[in-house]
Write an enzyme that holds these catalytic residues in place. Structure first.
Site, PDB file in Angstrom:
ATOM      1  N   SER A   1       6.470   3.356  13.163  1.00  0.00           N
ATOM      2  CA  SER A   1       5.041   3.556  13.422  1.00  0.00           C
ATOM      3  C   SER A   1       4.828   4.355  14.702  1.00  0.00           C
ATOM      4  N   ALA A   2       3.747   5.103  14.729  1.00  0.00           N
ATOM      5  CA  ALA A   2       3.367   5.843  15.934  1.00  0.00           C
ATOM      6  C   ALA A   2       3.138   4.903  17.107  1.00  0.00           C
ATOM      7  N   THR A   3       2.944   3.634  16.809  1.00  0.00           N
ATOM      8  CA  THR A   3       2.699   2.658  17.871  1.00  0.00           C
ATOM      9  C   THR A   3       3.877   2.579  18.851  1.00  0.00           C
TER      10      THR A   3
ATOM     11  N   LYS B   1       2.095  -6.436   9.185  1.00  0.00           N
ATOM     12  CA  LYS B   1       1.613  -5.258   9.920  1.00  0.00           C
ATOM     13  C   LYS B   1       0.297  -5.445  10.665  1.00  0.00           C
TER      14      LYS B   1
ATOM     15  N   ASN C   1      -1.810   7.337  10.998  1.00  0.00           N
ATOM     16  CA  ASN C   1      -2.763   6.400  10.376  1.00  0.00           C
ATOM     17  C   ASN C   1      -2.955   6.709   8.886  1.00  0.00           C
TER      18      ASN C   1
ATOM     19  N   ASN D   1       1.649  -9.897   0.705  1.00  0.00           N
ATOM     20  CA  ASN D   1       0.427  -9.118   0.947  1.00  0.00           C
ATOM     21  C   ASN D   1       0.179  -8.127  -0.187  1.00  0.00           C
TER      22      ASN D   1
ATOM     23  N   LEU E   1      -9.668   0.710  10.041  1.00  0.00           N
ATOM     24  CA  LEU E   1     -10.943   1.411   9.894  1.00  0.00           C
ATOM     25  C   LEU E   1     -11.317   1.734   8.448  1.00  0.00           C
TER      26      LEU E   1
ATOM     27  N   TYR F   1       0.821  -1.218   0.000  1.00  0.00           N
ATOM     28  CA  TYR F   1       0.000   0.000   0.000  1.00  0.00           C
ATOM     29  C   TYR F   1       0.860   1.275   0.000  1.00  0.00           C
ATOM     30  N   ILE F   2       1.692   1.451   1.014  1.00  0.00           N
ATOM     31  CA  ILE F   2       2.468   2.693   1.096  1.00  0.00           C
ATOM     32  C   ILE F   2       3.622   2.658   0.098  1.00  0.00           C
TER      33      ILE F   2
ATOM     34  N   TYR G   1       3.771  -6.805  17.070  1.00  0.00           N
ATOM     35  CA  TYR G   1       4.012  -5.986  15.872  1.00  0.00           C
ATOM     36  C   TYR G   1       4.720  -4.683  16.252  1.00  0.00           C
TER      37      TYR G   1
ATOM     38  N   LYS H   1       8.734  -2.904  15.487  1.00  0.00           N
ATOM     39  CA  LYS H   1       9.107  -1.550  15.026  1.00  0.00           C
ATOM     40  C   LYS H   1      10.082  -0.917  16.010  1.00  0.00           C
TER      41      LYS H   1
HETATM   42  P1  NAD Z   1       1.553  -3.706   2.994  1.00  0.00           P
HETATM   43  O1  NAD Z   1       1.305  -5.025   3.609  1.00  0.00           O
HETATM   44  O2  NAD Z   1       0.568  -3.186   2.020  1.00  0.00           O
HETATM   45  O3  NAD Z   1       2.987  -3.662   2.307  1.00  0.00           O
HETATM   46  C1  NAD Z   1       4.076  -4.412   2.799  1.00  0.00           C
HETATM   47  C2  NAD Z   1       4.728  -5.102   1.607  1.00  0.00           C
HETATM   48  O4  NAD Z   1       5.841  -5.853   2.091  1.00  0.00           O
HETATM   49  C3  NAD Z   1       3.785  -6.088   0.910  1.00  0.00           C
HETATM   50  O5  NAD Z   1       3.840  -5.870  -0.480  1.00  0.00           O
HETATM   51  C4  NAD Z   1       4.343  -7.463   1.281  1.00  0.00           C
HETATM   52  O6  NAD Z   1       4.115  -8.419   0.274  1.00  0.00           O
HETATM   53  C5  NAD Z   1       5.816  -7.142   1.479  1.00  0.00           C
HETATM   54  N1  NAD Z   1       6.510  -8.049   2.389  1.00  0.00           N
HETATM   55  C6  NAD Z   1       6.144  -8.463   3.626  1.00  0.00           C
HETATM   56  N2  NAD Z   1       7.074  -9.304   4.133  1.00  0.00           N
HETATM   57  C7  NAD Z   1       8.059  -9.386   3.205  1.00  0.00           C
HETATM   58  C8  NAD Z   1       9.290 -10.091   3.146  1.00  0.00           C
HETATM   59  N3  NAD Z   1       9.697 -10.887   4.136  1.00  0.00           N
HETATM   60  N4  NAD Z   1      10.067  -9.946   2.046  1.00  0.00           N
HETATM   61  C9  NAD Z   1       9.670  -9.151   1.017  1.00  0.00           C
HETATM   62  N5  NAD Z   1       8.506  -8.483   1.011  1.00  0.00           N
HETATM   63  C10 NAD Z   1       7.718  -8.591   2.100  1.00  0.00           C
HETATM   64  O7  NAD Z   1       1.740  -2.661   4.205  1.00  0.00           O
HETATM   65  P2  NAD Z   1       1.806  -1.069   4.172  1.00  0.00           P
HETATM   66  O8  NAD Z   1       0.575  -0.555   4.812  1.00  0.00           O
HETATM   67  O9  NAD Z   1       2.191  -0.600   2.829  1.00  0.00           O
HETATM   68  O10 NAD Z   1       2.986  -0.856   5.219  1.00  0.00           O
HETATM   69  C11 NAD Z   1       4.324  -0.694   4.777  1.00  0.00           C
HETATM   70  C12 NAD Z   1       5.220  -0.578   5.997  1.00  0.00           C
HETATM   71  O11 NAD Z   1       4.791   0.512   6.795  1.00  0.00           O
HETATM   72  C13 NAD Z   1       5.186  -1.797   6.914  1.00  0.00           C
HETATM   73  O12 NAD Z   1       6.482  -2.012   7.430  1.00  0.00           O
HETATM   74  C14 NAD Z   1       4.245  -1.375   8.016  1.00  0.00           C
HETATM   75  O13 NAD Z   1       4.519  -2.031   9.223  1.00  0.00           O
HETATM   76  C15 NAD Z   1       4.556   0.101   8.122  1.00  0.00           C
HETATM   77  N6  NAD Z   1       3.445   0.885   8.693  1.00  0.00           N
HETATM   78  C16 NAD Z   1       2.196   0.777   8.146  1.00  0.00           C
HETATM   79  C17 NAD Z   1       1.144   1.502   8.687  1.00  0.00           C
HETATM   80  C18 NAD Z   1      -0.258   1.358   8.148  1.00  0.00           C
HETATM   81  O14 NAD Z   1      -1.198   1.675   8.871  1.00  0.00           O
HETATM   82  N7  NAD Z   1      -0.452   0.927   6.906  1.00  0.00           N
HETATM   83  C19 NAD Z   1       1.380   2.359   9.768  1.00  0.00           C
HETATM   84  C20 NAD Z   1       2.667   2.447  10.298  1.00  0.00           C
HETATM   85  C21 NAD Z   1       3.704   1.701   9.737  1.00  0.00           C
HETATM   86  C1  WQD Z   2      -8.471   3.364  13.795  1.00  0.00           C
HETATM   87  C2  WQD Z   2      -9.643   3.668  14.726  1.00  0.00           C
HETATM   88  C3  WQD Z   2     -10.333   1.822  16.099  1.00  0.00           C
HETATM   89  C4  WQD Z   2     -11.770  -0.721  12.856  1.00  0.00           C
HETATM   90  C5  WQD Z   2      -3.204   0.579  13.648  1.00  0.00           C
HETATM   91  C6  WQD Z   2      -1.945   0.088  14.293  1.00  0.00           C
HETATM   92  C7  WQD Z   2      -0.866   1.105  14.169  1.00  0.00           C
HETATM   93  C8  WQD Z   2      -0.692   1.552  12.724  1.00  0.00           C
HETATM   94  C9  WQD Z   2      -1.982   1.983  12.125  1.00  0.00           C
HETATM   95  C10 WQD Z   2       0.953   0.140  11.732  1.00  0.00           C
HETATM   96  C11 WQD Z   2      -9.456   3.074  16.108  1.00  0.00           C
HETATM   97  C12 WQD Z   2     -11.416   2.228  15.128  1.00  0.00           C
HETATM   98  C13 WQD Z   2     -11.226   0.332  13.576  1.00  0.00           C
HETATM   99  C14 WQD Z   2     -13.148  -1.008  12.990  1.00  0.00           C
HETATM  100  C15 WQD Z   2     -13.338   0.844  14.520  1.00  0.00           C
HETATM  101  N1  WQD Z   2      -0.227   0.478  11.902  1.00  0.00           N
HETATM  102  N2  WQD Z   2     -12.009   1.093  14.388  1.00  0.00           N
HETATM  103  N3  WQD Z   2     -13.879  -0.202  13.821  1.00  0.00           N
HETATM  104  O1  WQD Z   2      -5.562   0.857  15.631  1.00  0.00           O
HETATM  105  O2  WQD Z   2      -5.241   3.358  15.229  1.00  0.00           O
HETATM  106  O3  WQD Z   2      -3.609   1.745  14.339  1.00  0.00           O
HETATM  107  O4  WQD Z   2      -2.938   0.930  12.280  1.00  0.00           O
HETATM  108  O5  WQD Z   2       1.934   0.540  12.260  1.00  0.00           O
HETATM  109  O6  WQD Z   2       0.287   0.530  14.669  1.00  0.00           O
HETATM  110  O7  WQD Z   2      -2.202  -0.205  15.658  1.00  0.00           O
HETATM  111  O8  WQD Z   2      -5.820   1.857  13.295  1.00  0.00           O
HETATM  112  O9  WQD Z   2      -7.445   1.656  11.461  1.00  0.00           O
HETATM  113  O10 WQD Z   2      -7.270  -0.219  13.144  1.00  0.00           O
HETATM  114  O11 WQD Z   2      -8.234   1.951  13.860  1.00  0.00           O
HETATM  115  O12 WQD Z   2     -14.050   1.547  15.245  1.00  0.00           O
HETATM  116  O13 WQD Z   2     -13.680  -1.954  12.413  1.00  0.00           O
HETATM  117  O14 WQD Z   2     -10.812   3.080  14.192  1.00  0.00           O
HETATM  118  O15 WQD Z   2     -10.874   1.523  17.349  1.00  0.00           O
HETATM  119  O16 WQD Z   2      -9.974   4.000  17.013  1.00  0.00           O
HETATM  120  P1  WQD Z   2      -5.113   1.941  14.749  1.00  0.00           P
HETATM  121  P2  WQD Z   2      -7.209   1.232  12.861  1.00  0.00           P
END
Ligand code: NAD
Ligand code: WQD
Length: 336
Positions: free
Chosen positions: A124-126, A84, A178, A35, A199, A11-12, A148, A152
């Site tokens: 991540s903000a987590t 993730k 987010n 994924n 969400l 995605y990102i 998870y 990070k």
């Molecule tokens: P995503 O799952 O869409 O993308 C991750 C990609 O990595 C996928 O294409 C997957 O196939 C690939 N991948 C996973 N494991 C792998 C491996 N061992 N070798 C090679 N490729 C691998 O996730 P995203 O939302 O695009 O997130 C990207 C990064 O940002 C992740 O590290 C995630 O933890 C971090 N992040 C995401 C969020 C979010 O909410 N989406 C928030 C904070 C941090």
């Molecule tokens: C957002 C809000 C839920 C689903 C997660 C990870 C964080 C980061 C981003 C990777 C919350 C509410 C959600 C639903 C709901 N990822 N919600 N009904 O939990 O803030 O963060 O993703 O690093 O580490 O923890 O994101 O999108 O799951 O939730 O009410 O069916 O929506 O309670 O308040 P979150 P989220």
């Protein structure tokens, strides 16, 4: 300049590839498609009219990574690859430690051997856990509630140790809040397998009729409307932050963390209402119980990224919802 993007089909990562190609970088993607699907990369090429180089490669596969570095002169790495899903990580912690941490360590070792010491890492903000809001980069991190989140935190610490042992590294830790939204073209966006955990993809699948209704996790928090507050950031803004971070690490050495968020908090109900406006129809939802592990409210102080990277978010929640809905309508069955 050539940038290796691990997890670039995700995605990102895919949105970041678009921005990198449009800015004139050469892009190599390494992804195992755990994924994601290769079609996403075709779409990145369609959006930009440019080609990228791709390797089907798992970051735990040392030889596969070494091949990439021997066949290309990589100037910097943006490291997205990882698992993730917060809930899944509690059920399968070893999978998360193996994939995210072992995979990252293998990547860093291969980079070091190849003499490529510039990296932007997806954190991540987590990592802030229970800190007071708004979160600032100088706060103590690591009080996290999921395996998870710990991956990070640990990877940030590993990179800190790497830098302390060798000051010629240049490392940017981007702590995303987010991410939601999609590219304006509607060709790429968030396309999770199965039932979404997050969400926004859940909302858009309810709106398109693939899921019956959204359950809002908790309506009794001490917030303005009782629902949780988060800092939602358009994925294209987030992708652009990577460009700023890459520009910085290419010209410097050091290690810095940056919050990548809007700096504004929105409730779940704010998001539902903005989505209803974007889609022009009512969303079917109910208020349910709290989800274990959810914090009531968090958002970023994003001033450091503004000052040091020259980055600031441009898009508001209306645009985030419009672009999510546009992507969902154009891809009702996802990207195959
Ligand atoms: P995503 O799952 O869409 O993308 C991750 C990609 O990595 C996928 O294409 C997957 O196939 C690939 N991948 C996973 N494991 C792998 C491996 N061992 N070798 C090679 N490729 C691998 O996730 P995203 O939302 O695009 O997130 C990207 C990064 O940002 C992740 O590290 C995630 O933890 C971090 N992040 C995401 C969020 C979010 O909410 N989406 C928030 C904070 C941090
Ligand atoms: C957002 C809000 C839920 C689903 C997660 C990870 C964080 C980061 C981003 C990777 C919350 C509410 C959600 C639903 C709901 N990822 N919600 N009904 O939990 O803030 O963060 O993703 O690093 O580490 O923890 O994101 O999108 O799951 O939730 O009410 O069916 O929506 O309670 O308040 P979150 P989220």
């Amino acid at each position: 300049m050539t940038i290796l993007v691990t997890g670039g089909a995700g995605y990102i990562g895919s949105h970041t590839c678009v921005e990198l190609l449009e800015a004139g970088y050469d892009v190599i993607v390494a992804d195992n498609y755990y994924n994601s699907v290769p079609e996403v990369l075709d779409r990145v090429e369609k959006i930009t009219g440019k080609k990228l180089k791709r390797y089907e490669c798992d970051i735990r596969d040392r030889e596969g990574l070494e091949r990439i570095f021997s066949e290309n002169k990589v100037d910097a790495v943006i490291h997205f690859a990882g698992l993730k899903a917060v809930g899944e990580s509690a059920r399968l912690p070893l999978l998360y430690y193996e994939n995210n941490i072992s995979g990252s360590v293998t990547l860093f070792e291969v980079m070091e051997k190849a003499g490529c010491k510039k990296i932007v890492f997806s954190s991540s903000a987590t990592v802030y856990g229970n800190n007071p809001i708004p979160y600032r980069e100088d706060m103590v991190t690591g009080d996290v509630s999921s395996p998870y989140g710990r991956t990070k935190h640990f990877i940030e610490k590993i990179l800190g140790d790497v830098y302390n042992s060798d000051n010629s590294w240049s490392i940017s830790l981007l702590r995303y809040f987010n991410p939601i939204g999609a590219h304006e073209s509607g060709l790429i966006g968030e396309d999770p397998n199965g039932i979404p955990n997050n969400l926004m993809p859940y909302i858009s699948r309810v709106a398109i009729g693939k899921l019956e209704k959204l359950t809002v996790f908790g309506g009794d928090y001490d917030t303005k409307d009782g629902t949780c507050i988060r800092d939602y950031i358009h994925v294209v803004d987030l992708a652009k932050a990577h460009l700023c971070a890459v520009a910085k690490i290419l010209g410097t050495t050091g290690i810095e963390a940056y919050n990548i968020g809007n700096g504004k908090g929105y409730s779940v109900l704010d998001i539902i209402h903005a989505f209803e406006k974007a889609s022009g129809s009512k969303l079917n939802y109910v208020i349910g119980g709290r989800r274990e592990g959810d914090l009531p409210a968090f958002y970023a102080d994003a001033s450091k990224a503004n000052k040091e990277l020259g980055w600031t978010a441009q898009y508001d929640i209306d645009k985030m919802c419009e672009d999510t809905w546009n992507f969902q309508k154009k891809n009702p069955d996802g990207i195959k």
